[in-house]
Design a protein around this motif. Sequence first.
Motif, short mmCIF file in Angstrom:
data_model
loop_
_atom_site.label_atom_id
_atom_site.label_comp_id
_atom_site.label_asym_id
_atom_site.label_seq_id
_atom_site.Cartn_x
_atom_site.Cartn_y
_atom_site.Cartn_z
N LYS A 67 -5.39 -3.99 10.99
CA LYS A 67 -5.47 -2.84 11.34
C LYS A 67 -3.73 -2.68 10.95
O LYS A 67 -2.98 -1.72 11.69
CB LYS A 67 -5.97 -2.31 12.65
N SER A 68 -2.51 -3.64 10.76
CA SER A 68 -1.32 -3.73 10.85
C SER A 68 -0.67 -3.67 9.46
O SER A 68 0.38 -4.08 9.68
CB SER A 68 -1.33 -5.22 11.04
N THR A 69 -1.60 -3.58 8.25
CA THR A 69 -0.86 -3.80 7.36
C THR A 69 -0.55 -1.74 6.85
O THR A 69 -0.57 -0.95 6.74
CB THR A 69 -1.81 -3.35 5.80
N PRO A 70 1.49 -1.90 6.17
CA PRO A 70 2.02 -0.81 6.98
C PRO A 70 2.09 -0.18 5.64
O PRO A 70 1.59 -0.74 3.46
CB PRO A 70 3.65 -1.71 6.75
N PHE A 71 1.92 0.95 5.16
CA PHE A 71 2.21 1.64 4.05
C PHE A 71 3.38 2.35 3.79
O PHE A 71 4.54 2.68 4.56
CB PHE A 71 0.30 2.83 4.14
N ARG A 72 3.78 2.64 2.34
CA ARG A 72 5.53 2.64 2.03
C ARG A 72 5.60 3.88 2.91
O ARG A 72 4.96 4.56 2.92
CB ARG A 72 5.49 3.14 0.89
N LEU A 104 1.00 -1.30 0.13
CA LEU A 104 -0.52 0.14 -0.09
C LEU A 104 1.15 1.33 0.15
O LEU A 104 2.05 0.80 1.16
CB LEU A 104 -0.80 -0.08 1.28
N ILE A 105 0.94 2.74 -0.94
CA ILE A 105 0.88 3.69 -0.46
C ILE A 105 0.03 4.50 -0.04
O ILE A 105 -0.71 4.46 -1.11
CB ILE A 105 1.84 3.63 -2.17
N GLY A 106 0.34 6.08 0.22
CA GLY A 106 -0.39 7.36 -0.20
C GLY A 106 -1.20 6.71 1.56
O GLY A 106 -0.44 6.47 2.99
N SER A 107 -2.53 6.61 2.28
CA SER A 107 -2.84 6.95 3.26
C SER A 107 -4.37 6.08 3.20
O SER A 107 -5.01 5.78 2.37
CB SER A 107 -3.29 8.09 4.15
N PRO A 108 -4.52 5.53 4.62
CA PRO A 108 -5.95 5.10 4.81
C PRO A 108 -6.70 5.12 3.47
O PRO A 108 -8.15 4.33 3.35
CB PRO A 108 -6.41 4.85 5.97
N ASP A 109 -7.05 6.83 4.31
CA ASP A 109 -8.36 7.59 2.94
C ASP A 109 -8.05 7.67 1.49
O ASP A 109 -8.98 7.68 0.27
CB ASP A 109 -8.28 8.91 3.57
#
Length: 168
Positions: free
Chosen positions: A113-118, A61-66
Amino acid sequence: MKKRLPRVGISACLLGEPVRYDGQHKYAAQIVETLSDVVSWVPLCPETEAGLGVPRPPVELIGSPDSFRVVGVENPELDVTTTLLDYSRQKVQNLGRISGFILQSRSPSCGLKSTPFRGGDLLGAGVFAGMLKHEFLELPVAEDVDLDSAAALDEFLQRVRRYDCDIG
């Protein structure tokens, strides 16, 4: 007459299925061996079921949760965001009667809830997990790492049974 068991979704890799990007699994012995007699498993792997194949290039994932994208770790030009969003939307809408879910932590599709964003300390939900929680607000959902003790497994099972009774 055989009693109907609650249907519990689970990341297929936790059941020992070799569906991870590297062709491996993440068999969760304690979870599977404790709950297999009292729940009916509904395995899924959003990445393989969306057609990404095994093995496949790892994604993150890149960016943010939104505002995020799901792109290749080694090749950021590989963008599977739309593929995973479309699959997840369709799957969540067609789950049928489900009374709980156990998801693989840190996964770009299944992490709760634990997935890191780059590129930072930001953690959030993977694509499928985020849609699942949004659609089923009260559904008992846990990551594999949340169920690391007999007490945690028992508490999760009790929540599943209550939910199953509530949905009739």
